[in-house]
Design a protein around this motif. Structure first.
Motif, PDB file in Angstrom:
ATOM      1  N   SER A  49       0.834  -1.205   0.000  1.00  0.00           N
ATOM      2  CA  SER A  49       0.000   0.000   0.000  1.00  0.00           C
ATOM      3  C   SER A  49       0.868   1.253   0.000  1.00  0.00           C
ATOM      4  O   SER A  49       1.939   1.290   0.606  1.00  0.00           O
ATOM      5  CB  SER A  49      -0.933   0.005   1.210  1.00  0.00           C
ATOM      6  N   ASP A  64      -4.995   6.762  -1.689  1.00  0.00           N
ATOM      7  CA  ASP A  64      -4.227   5.551  -1.439  1.00  0.00           C
ATOM      8  C   ASP A  64      -4.263   4.691  -2.695  1.00  0.00           C
ATOM      9  O   ASP A  64      -5.235   4.710  -3.460  1.00  0.00           O
ATOM     10  CB  ASP A  64      -4.816   4.764  -0.268  1.00  0.00           C
ATOM     11  N   LYS A  88      -9.223  -0.107  -3.439  1.00  0.00           N
ATOM     12  CA  LYS A  88      -9.285  -0.885  -2.201  1.00  0.00           C
ATOM     13  C   LYS A  88     -10.225  -2.074  -2.329  1.00  0.00           C
ATOM     14  O   LYS A  88     -10.045  -3.096  -1.661  1.00  0.00           O
ATOM     15  CB  LYS A  88      -9.728   0.007  -1.042  1.00  0.00           C
ATOM     16  N   ARG A  92      -8.278  -6.545  -1.854  1.00  0.00           N
ATOM     17  CA  ARG A  92      -8.540  -7.450  -0.732  1.00  0.00           C
ATOM     18  C   ARG A  92      -8.625  -8.904  -1.193  1.00  0.00           C
ATOM     19  O   ARG A  92      -9.089  -9.194  -2.295  1.00  0.00           O
ATOM     20  CB  ARG A  92      -9.847  -7.062  -0.037  1.00  0.00           C
ATOM     21  N   ASN A 121      -7.352   4.313  -5.582  1.00  0.00           N
ATOM     22  CA  ASN A 121      -8.571   4.955  -5.108  1.00  0.00           C
ATOM     23  C   ASN A 121      -8.756   6.314  -5.774  1.00  0.00           C
ATOM     24  O   ASN A 121      -7.778   6.947  -6.188  1.00  0.00           O
ATOM     25  CB  ASN A 121      -8.518   5.155  -3.594  1.00  0.00           C
TER      26      ASN A 121
END
Length: 595
Positions: A49, A64, A88, A92, A121
């Motif tokens: 990240s 981010d 994001k 995941r 993002n």
């Protein structure tokens, strides 16, 4: 393992038969794809990240982003690239997309090349401790422009490439997203096919939020780009103030198929979410990356509009470069092409312009020269905007001032006179041609013939020389005027509908030329816009280069089938299926158009 089609059918059955999986509502339940689940022998990649907060394209934004790096990555072998919006959600291991798991499995099985995924993002502009932040998601994603592409290509990805070795081959670069992230992904590839050529879209927002409803029209009219596109949507998608997502995605599919793109679609019954898209995500990636070592190509040979105007094996060719700003191409009765370098005050000549190696040389120096046009006797007429003159250069090289004291951007010459555009005063003026030798050197006065365009720019006459078309650089119409026997203009109307450069209030349209059958061709920021006689754009050609706007165009060569365009610091040419006509040629009556 089920095939793409059989697995999609299985997903649909789960969605409509009332089966419940993982506690989801019956109407939105799908089986978890085998490639979305961890496999014990598959190497596991890593997700890192980062934060980006130095954008000049979207100043003040913070965001981010997450970088998935497969276990097989080696710095000495540049990796393929996928970029995902709303990053994001993709980064995941759990949830709808499970990108790290899917990519691990597909890379291990050889269904994808070794691929780094950048999951970014949307930007947020902080308001401080007591205010509401400004959220840039719709601005960045829904806007139909190249701004978000510029942000990715020029700002974010260079930072990523400081850490990881990523290929520069656009054929090995893809981009995807869902909802507004999907239209953002398509927009990036649409505007920058030199950077991305594989597009993944689910429940795409191709509706009227910020102009996305224009894409199907542009797809049909613009020269095809080398893109492979996957579309997913469901009949339960939203129908709100901006439009109907379900019908909009079907319209996108229809346009892509009609224009000859390589496109795959998967329709379901779901709503505006990523559940169906996530269920078929592995197979969509498998299709998107099939034959990754083969370039994605375009074929215009069966395009209903292009095949009558362009040639499938002909692209833009560079003819001349190294200038400061090229403009005003004109073809002489001898067949040579002339153009100007406006900032240098130079006129250049291209001899034998369609030869493999045409000779390009400086023809004359003339301060402030901008537009050019020949007459049938070989006299060259020059609009000198900076010096406010109209100058005639005779075949023997003598320069004669025909008029002075008036701004003149471009001009067109007919038998009885010269029409000139004056953007500053928003006028089209008329100058009768000199009559006899005693009248040649006398300074002449222009007469205002018409008004109408906000910024009159390029102009051209129809093949029968009965109408004058004037391009409005600040509007979205080409104006048309009737030419009377005394040179006056009548019946002026905003006639030809120009397509805008999407993220602009102005078309940036400039010079124009004409085909023998009455099709108007206008140089614009989008490309060359080709009209039919009633003023409708049928085709928008590709631009020959990203650097510099298209400023003007002219036909030359045997049968006038080769288009020459001035574009920034360069001049390009392209052989076409069309036949052009110059104003100094005998007038011909074009055929009656389809109304």
């Amino acid at each position: 393992m089920p095939t793409f089609r059989s697995y999609a059918i299985l997903c649909t059955l789960f969605a409509v038969t009332g089966l419940v999986v993982d506690g989801l509502p019956a109407q939105e339940t799908y089986p978890v794809h085998p490639d979305s689940q961890r496999k014990p022998d598959v190497p596991k990649g890593a997700v890192h990240s980062f934060r980006f907060e130095s954008s000049k394209v979207f100043p003040g934004t913070l965001r981010d982003y997450f970088v998935y790096v497969p276990a097989q990555y080696r710095a000495e072998n540049p990796a393929a690239l996928m970029v995902f919006q709303d990053g994001k959600n993709y980064a995941r291991e759990q949830g709808v997309w499970r990108l790290p798991v899917v990519f691990d499995n597909l890379i291990a099985s050889g269904d994808m090349p070794v691929t780094i995924a950048v999951c970014v993002n949307p930007g947020v502009v902080p308001a401080g401790t007591e205010g509401q932040d400004r959220f840039n998601r719709s601005l960045e994603y829904d806007t139909v422009s190249d701004r978000y592409a510029t942000f990715l290509v020029d700002e974010l990805l260079p930072e990523v490439q400081e850490r990881y070795s990523i290929t520069q081959d656009p054929n090995l670069r893809g981009i995807g997203g869902s909802s507004s992230g999907a239209i953002a992904a398509f927009g990036v590839a649409w505007h920058r096919p030199d950077q991305f050529r594989r597009v993944f879209s689910t429940v795409g927002t191709f509706v009227g939020l910020r102009g996305g409803n224009e894409y199907p029209t542009l797809i049909r009219k613009c020269e095809p780009k080398p893109l492979r596109v996957f579309l997913q949507d469901g009949s339960g998608d939203q129908n709100i103030y901006g439009g109907n997502w379900w019908t909009a995605n079907q319209t996108m599919l229809s346009a892509l198929q009609w224009a000859g793109y390589e496109v795959q679609h998967e329709w379901g019954t779901g709503g505006h979410n990523g559940k169906h898209g996530g269920a078929i995500f592995p197979d969509a990636m498998r299709w998107l990356w099939k034959d990754a070592d083969q370039p994605i190509k375009t074929d215009i040979s069966e395009h209903p509009e292009l095949m009558d105007r362009l040639l499938p094996d002909q692209d833009w060719q560079l003819v001349s470069s190294g200038h400061t700003y090229t403009e005003g191409p004109a073809v002489s009765p001898d067949g040579d092409v002339f153009f100007v370098d406006t900032k240098q005050g130079e006129i250049w000549q291209i001899e034998n312009p369609v030869d493999d190696q045409p000779k390009v040389s400086r023809f004359a120096e003339l301060e402030g020269v901008n537009g050019l046009m020949f007459d049938a006797e070989g006299n060259l007429y020059c609009a000198c905007n900076a010096t406010r003159k109209i100058v005639q250069i005779r075949p023997d090289g003598q320069q004669v001032s025909l008029a002075s004291g008036v701004a003149c951007n471009d001009l067109v010459v007919v038998k009885h006179g010269i029409y000139v555009t004056n953007p500053l005063e928003q006028t089209i003026s008329y100058l009768p041609l000199p009559r006899g030798k005693d009248d040649q050197a006398s300074p002449r006065r222009l007469v205002t013939a018409a008004r109408g365009p906000n910024k009159p720019n390029g102009l051209i006459v129809t093949p029968d020389q009965r109408f004058l078309h004037v391009v409005d650089a600040d509007g979205r119409y080409v104006w048309s005027y009737g030419i009377e026997s005394d040179g006056s203009l009548s019946a002026g109307q905003p006639y030809g509908y120009l397509h805008l450069h999407e993220d602009s209030l102005k078309t940036g349209a400039d010079g124009a030329t004409m085909t023998a059958d009455g099709s108007l061709i206008v140089a614009s920021r989008l490309g060359l816009q080709i009209f039919d006689q009633p003023g409708r754009v049928h085709v928008i050609t590709s631009r020959p280069a990203r650097t510099g706007p298209l400023s003007n165009c002219v036909f030359a060569g045997p049968e006038f089938k080769t288009l020459f365009v001035t574009a920034g610091k360069q001049v390009y040419r392209r052989k076409t299926a069309m036949t052009g006509i110059a104003p100094w040629q005998p007038a011909v009556t074009p055929p009656k158009p389809r109304l």
